[in-house]
Design an enzyme around this catalytic site. Sequence first.
Site, mmCIF file in Angstrom:
data_model
loop_
_atom_site.group_PDB
_atom_site.id
_atom_site.type_symbol
_atom_site.label_atom_id
_atom_site.label_comp_id
_atom_site.label_asym_id
_atom_site.label_seq_id
_atom_site.Cartn_x
_atom_site.Cartn_y
_atom_site.Cartn_z
ATOM 1 N N GLU A 83 -10.647 9.358 6.633
ATOM 2 C CA GLU A 83 -12.381 9.913 6.827
ATOM 3 C C GLU A 83 -12.709 10.836 8.252
ATOM 4 O OE1 GLU A 83 -10.830 6.903 10.012
ATOM 5 O OE2 GLU A 83 -10.706 7.484 8.216
ATOM 6 N N HIS A 107 -1.032 11.204 3.155
ATOM 7 C CA HIS A 107 -1.466 11.076 2.443
ATOM 8 C C HIS A 107 -2.601 11.807 1.342
ATOM 9 C CE1 HIS A 107 -3.463 7.834 -0.237
ATOM 10 N NE2 HIS A 107 -4.535 7.826 0.765
ATOM 11 N N GLU A 230 6.661 -17.457 8.814
ATOM 12 C CA GLU A 230 8.146 -17.663 8.069
ATOM 13 C C GLU A 230 7.373 -16.703 7.390
ATOM 14 O OE1 GLU A 230 9.566 -21.237 6.655
ATOM 15 O OE2 GLU A 230 9.075 -22.489 8.788
#
Length: 338
Positions: A83, A107, A230
Site C-alpha cells: 500500500e 510480490h 491441533e
Amino acid sequence: MKVFYDKDADLARLEGRTVAILGYGSQGHAHALNLRESGVEVVVGELPGSPPWNKAEAERFKVLPANEATRSGDVLMMTLPDEIMADVYREEIGPELRDGSYLAVAHGFNLHFGQIRPPVGVNVFMVAPKGPGHIVRDLYTRGQGVPALVAVGQDPAGDTLEVALAYASGIGAGRSGIIETTIREETETDLFGEQAVLCGGLTALMQAGFETLVEAGYAPEMAYFECIHELKLIIDLIYEGGISNMRYSISNTAQYGDVTRGPRLIDSRVKAEMKRILGAVQSGEFAREWLLETRAGKPVFNALTRQGEEHPLEEVGRRLRALMPWLGERKLVDKSRN
C-alpha cells in the site's frame, strides 16, 4: 512448468554488485540476512530513525534512506508494504533509477496493477518466496529453503532471468525449487489464496468453530484445543505428504468425519463465493478497494483487526500457550529484532 535449483543458478551474477533491500520488514530482513550470509554485498533502505532502521543497524547493515540506497545499489529489491510501495517508488526510488539497473519485487501487486511503471532501460524481475519472511529466514538458517516464484518483467540487458535466479538462490529458494511464472499469475493466485484459504478462509473457519462449541456450552479451553491448537498438527502432516498423508495418520473415525462432513461445510455456495473473490482480484476491484482504504487511513482495516485481537479465542490461547513454554524457545517472530 519450469523449476530451477541451485545448480541452475550462478551467484557470481551478483559478484561486484550491491543489492539494496528497500524495506526491512518481514520479507526484507530475511532477504538481507540470507543474501549477506550467501556472500552478497547488501545495503538496506529505510526511513531514518524508524524501528526497522534500528533493527537493520542492530544487525550491522549499512542503512540509508531509500533514495540513497537506490543510488548505492545495482540490484534493487522492493520489499515495502504493497500500500505504500508506489508512493515511495515515485518519491525516492524512481528518480534515482538508472538504465541497466535491476529493479525487483517480492510480490507483483504494484507492477501488475500499474501502480509502478519502471523506465524501459531498467531490468525488472520478481522473486516471490512462497512463505512469510520469518519462515524464509528460519529455514535458511537450518540449511533448507522456502520455494520461490520467479518472473521477468523487462529484460533490456538480456540476462535478467539469470540475475533473478542468482538472487533467489542467495535467499535459499534454490534448495527447494524456483518456479518460473508470470507477474500476473503470481499476483492473482497469491491474493486469492490469502483471502479465500490461507488467511481469510482459515481464520474465519477457526473463529466460527470456536464460537460454535463455546455457544453450545463447552469450555473455551476445549474449543481452543480442538479448533486452533491441533490445526498445526494436521497442517504438518499435510505439509509433509499431502492430504492423503494426513488421512493415513488420523483415526478412521476422524477420516470418515473428514470425507463426509467437510463437503457439507465447504459446499457449492462457498465455491461460488470463492469465484466472486477471484473475480474481484482479476478485475482489479480488490486492488482499488485496498488502495482507497489505505488513502482513507485504513478505518475498516483497523476496526476489523482490533475486533479480531479482542476475540475471546485470543485470550484463551495466550493462557494455554503459557502452559507450554517450549513454544517460545525458537520463536519465528521476535518483534524486537525482525
